[in-house]
Design a protein around this motif. Structure first.
Motif, PDB file in Angstrom:
ATOM      1  N   LYS A   1     -43.954   1.467  -1.804  1.00 41.81           N
ATOM      2  CA  LYS A   1     -42.670   0.776  -1.698  1.00 41.81           C
ATOM      3  C   LYS A   1     -41.732   1.631  -0.858  1.00 41.81           C
ATOM      4  CE  LYS A   1     -39.111  -1.369  -4.549  1.00 41.81           C
ATOM      5  NZ  LYS A   1     -38.691  -1.638  -5.931  1.00 41.81           N
ATOM      6  N   GLU A   2     -40.938   0.978  -0.023  1.00 42.60           N
ATOM      7  CA  GLU A   2     -39.979   1.692   0.806  1.00 42.60           C
ATOM      8  C   GLU A   2     -38.649   0.960   0.776  1.00 42.60           C
ATOM      9  OE1 GLU A   2     -39.588   3.484   5.330  1.00 42.60           O
ATOM     10  OE2 GLU A   2     -41.335   2.279   4.806  1.00 42.60           O
ATOM     11  N   THR A   3     -37.604   1.673   0.387  1.00 44.06           N
ATOM     12  CA  THR A   3     -36.242   1.144   0.403  1.00 44.06           C
ATOM     13  C   THR A   3     -35.352   2.162   1.106  1.00 44.06           C
ATOM     14  OG1 THR A   3     -35.447   2.176  -1.652  1.00 44.06           O
ATOM     15  CG2 THR A   3     -36.678   0.094  -1.877  1.00 44.06           C
ATOM     16  N   LYS A   4     -34.076   1.846   1.284  1.00 47.21           N
ATOM     17  CA  LYS A   4     -33.144   2.826   1.846  1.00 47.21           C
ATOM     18  C   LYS A   4     -33.003   4.032   0.918  1.00 47.21           C
ATOM     19  CE  LYS A   4     -29.924  -0.285   4.110  1.00 47.21           C
ATOM     20  NZ  LYS A   4     -28.508  -0.633   4.189  1.00 47.21           N
ATOM     21  N   GLU A   5     -33.110   3.775  -0.373  1.00 44.07           N
ATOM     22  CA  GLU A   5     -32.872   4.817  -1.369  1.00 44.07           C
ATOM     23  C   GLU A   5     -34.060   5.762  -1.564  1.00 44.07           C
ATOM     24  OE1 GLU A   5     -32.230   1.465  -2.182  1.00 44.07           O
ATOM     25  OE2 GLU A   5     -30.155   1.734  -1.545  1.00 44.07           O
ATOM     26  N   TYR A   6     -35.290   5.248  -1.403  1.00 43.44           N
ATOM     27  CA  TYR A   6     -36.461   6.095  -1.668  1.00 43.44           C
ATOM     28  C   TYR A   6     -37.720   5.547  -1.018  1.00 43.44           C
ATOM     29  CZ  TYR A   6     -37.607   2.592  -5.215  1.00 43.44           C
ATOM     30  OH  TYR A   6     -37.893   1.419  -5.859  1.00 43.44           O
ATOM     31  N   LEU A   7     -38.729   6.429  -0.958  1.00 44.22           N
ATOM     32  CA  LEU A   7     -40.067   6.073  -0.492  1.00 44.22           C
ATOM     33  C   LEU A   7     -41.017   6.410  -1.625  1.00 44.22           C
ATOM     34  CD1 LEU A   7     -41.919   5.234   1.918  1.00 44.22           C
ATOM     35  CD2 LEU A   7     -42.045   7.652   2.488  1.00 44.22           C
ATOM     36  N   LEU A   8     -41.846   5.456  -2.023  1.00 42.37           N
ATOM     37  CA  LEU A   8     -42.798   5.641  -3.111  1.00 42.37           C
ATOM     38  C   LEU A   8     -44.197   5.744  -2.516  1.00 42.37           C
ATOM     39  CD1 LEU A   8     -43.152   5.652  -6.219  1.00 42.37           C
ATOM     40  CD2 LEU A   8     -43.376   3.176  -6.105  1.00 42.37           C
ATOM     41  N   LEU A   9     -44.846   6.894  -2.712  1.00 40.82           N
ATOM     42  CA  LEU A   9     -46.177   7.153  -2.170  1.00 40.82           C
ATOM     43  C   LEU A   9     -47.191   7.338  -3.287  1.00 40.82           C
ATOM     44  CD1 LEU A   9     -45.513   9.928   0.519  1.00 40.82           C
ATOM     45  CD2 LEU A   9     -45.834   7.504   0.920  1.00 40.82           C
ATOM     46  N   ALA A  10     -48.431   6.950  -3.024  1.00 39.07           N
ATOM     47  CA  ALA A  10     -49.556   7.270  -3.904  1.00 39.07           C
ATOM     48  C   ALA A  10     -50.559   8.038  -3.050  1.00 39.07           C
ATOM     49  CB  ALA A  10     -50.201   6.010  -4.463  1.00 39.07           C
ATOM     50  N   ALA A  11     -50.973   9.205  -3.519  1.00 38.04           N
ATOM     51  CA  ALA A  11     -51.941  10.010  -2.773  1.00 38.04           C
ATOM     52  C   ALA A  11     -53.348   9.439  -2.902  1.00 38.04           C
ATOM     53  CB  ALA A  11     -51.916  11.451  -3.255  1.00 38.04           C
ATOM     54  N   ASP A  12     -53.612   8.727  -3.991  1.00 35.84           N
ATOM     55  CA  ASP A  12     -54.948   8.191  -4.245  1.00 35.84           C
ATOM     56  C   ASP A  12     -54.863   6.729  -4.668  1.00 35.84           C
ATOM     57  OD1 ASP A  12     -56.198  10.905  -4.186  1.00 35.84           O
ATOM     58  OD2 ASP A  12     -55.008  11.160  -5.993  1.00 35.84           O
ATOM     59  N   ILE A  13     -55.868   5.963  -4.284  1.00 40.57           N
ATOM     60  CA  ILE A  13     -56.012   4.601  -4.796  1.00 40.57           C
ATOM     61  C   ILE A  13     -57.416   4.478  -5.374  1.00 40.57           C
ATOM     62  CG2 ILE A  13     -54.331   3.546  -3.248  1.00 40.57           C
ATOM     63  CD1 ILE A  13     -56.633   2.550  -1.527  1.00 40.57           C
ATOM     64  N   GLY A  14     -57.575   3.611  -6.367  1.00 37.36           N
ATOM     65  CA  GLY A  14     -58.875   3.426  -6.996  1.00 37.36           C
ATOM     66  C   GLY A  14     -59.924   2.928  -6.012  1.00 37.36           C
ATOM     67  N   SER A  15     -61.187   3.224  -6.293  1.00 31.69           N
ATOM     68  CA  SER A  15     -62.255   2.818  -5.381  1.00 31.69           C
ATOM     69  C   SER A  15     -62.407   1.306  -5.322  1.00 31.69           C
ATOM     70  CB  SER A  15     -63.578   3.465  -5.788  1.00 31.69           C
ATOM     71  OG  SER A  15     -63.922   3.088  -7.109  1.00 31.69           O
ATOM     72  N   ASP A  16     -62.084   0.638  -6.429  1.00 28.78           N
ATOM     73  CA  ASP A  16     -62.072  -0.826  -6.445  1.00 28.78           C
ATOM     74  C   ASP A  16     -60.622  -1.250  -6.246  1.00 28.78           C
ATOM     75  OD1 ASP A  16     -62.255  -3.521  -6.833  1.00 28.78           O
ATOM     76  OD2 ASP A  16     -62.884  -3.399  -8.920  1.00 28.78           O
ATOM     77  N   LYS A  17     -60.256  -1.570  -5.022  1.00 35.25           N
ATOM     78  CA  LYS A  17     -58.859  -1.850  -4.697  1.00 35.25           C
ATOM     79  C   LYS A  17     -58.265  -2.985  -5.542  1.00 35.25           C
ATOM     80  CE  LYS A  17     -59.181  -0.052  -0.017  1.00 35.25           C
ATOM     81  NZ  LYS A  17     -60.591   0.239   0.147  1.00 35.25           N
ATOM     82  N   MET A  18     -59.116  -3.762  -6.181  1.00 32.25           N
ATOM     83  CA  MET A  18     -58.629  -4.864  -7.001  1.00 32.25           C
ATOM     84  C   MET A  18     -58.194  -4.403  -8.393  1.00 32.25           C
ATOM     85  SD  MET A  18     -58.723  -7.273  -4.884  1.00 32.25           S
ATOM     86  CE  MET A  18     -58.349  -8.666  -5.914  1.00 32.25           C
ATOM     87  N   ASP A  19     -58.506  -3.130  -8.766  1.00 34.47           N
ATOM     88  CA  ASP A  19     -58.155  -2.690 -10.115  1.00 34.47           C
ATOM     89  C   ASP A  19     -56.723  -2.146 -10.220  1.00 34.47           C
ATOM     90  OD1 ASP A  19     -58.295  -0.157  -9.015  1.00 34.47           O
ATOM     91  OD2 ASP A  19     -60.079   0.450 -10.135  1.00 34.47           O
ATOM     92  N   ASN A  20     -56.041  -2.029  -9.075  1.00 38.65           N
ATOM     93  CA  ASN A  20     -54.635  -1.620  -9.048  1.00 38.65           C
ATOM     94  C   ASN A  20     -54.377  -0.241  -9.636  1.00 38.65           C
ATOM     95  OD1 ASN A  20     -53.745  -4.034  -7.826  1.00 38.65           O
ATOM     96  ND2 ASN A  20     -53.793  -5.061  -9.788  1.00 38.65           N
ATOM     97  N   ASP A  21     -55.340   0.675  -9.586  1.00 42.06           N
ATOM     98  CA  ASP A  21     -55.128   2.038 -10.052  1.00 42.06           C
ATOM     99  C   ASP A  21     -54.680   2.920  -8.901  1.00 42.06           C
ATOM    100  OD1 ASP A  21     -55.880   1.464 -12.638  1.00 42.06           O
ATOM    101  OD2 ASP A  21     -57.937   2.164 -12.398  1.00 42.06           O
ATOM    102  N   VAL A  22     -53.649   3.726  -9.145  1.00 42.67           N
ATOM    103  CA  VAL A  22     -53.172   4.688  -8.155  1.00 42.67           C
ATOM    104  C   VAL A  22     -52.970   6.031  -8.855  1.00 42.67           C
ATOM    105  CG1 VAL A  22     -52.051   2.988  -6.664  1.00 42.67           C
ATOM    106  CG2 VAL A  22     -50.747   4.031  -8.502  1.00 42.67           C
TER     107      VAL A  22
END
Length: 66
Positions: A27-48
């Motif tokens: 997520k990116e807004t004027k106030e902040y940037l939200l980063l995840a260094a890792d995502i789950g191997s099954d992109k459909m499981d929504n794990d970060v």
């Protein structure tokens, strides 16, 4: 600066380091940037993992690498 006791003179010379953060932009807004260094191997499981929030005023430069 190393941990432990320091003179006030040396402590006052301390400045914050420049940091390079790399990750998936969640997520990116004027106030902040939200980063995840890792995502789950099954992109459909929504794990970060290793989520970092960076205040917008701290961002000096951004570069898309993919």
């Amino acid at each position: 600066m190393e941990s432990g006791w320091h003179s006030l003179k040396d402590a006052m010379k301390t400045t914050p380091p420049e940091v390079l953060s790399v990750g998936y932009v969640l997520k990116e807004t004027k106030e902040y940037l939200l980063l995840a260094a890792d995502i789950g191997s099954d992109k459909m499981d929504n794990d970060v993992g290793r989520v970092t929030v960076i205040p917008g005023q701290w961002i000096v430069d951004k570069k898309q690498i993919i």
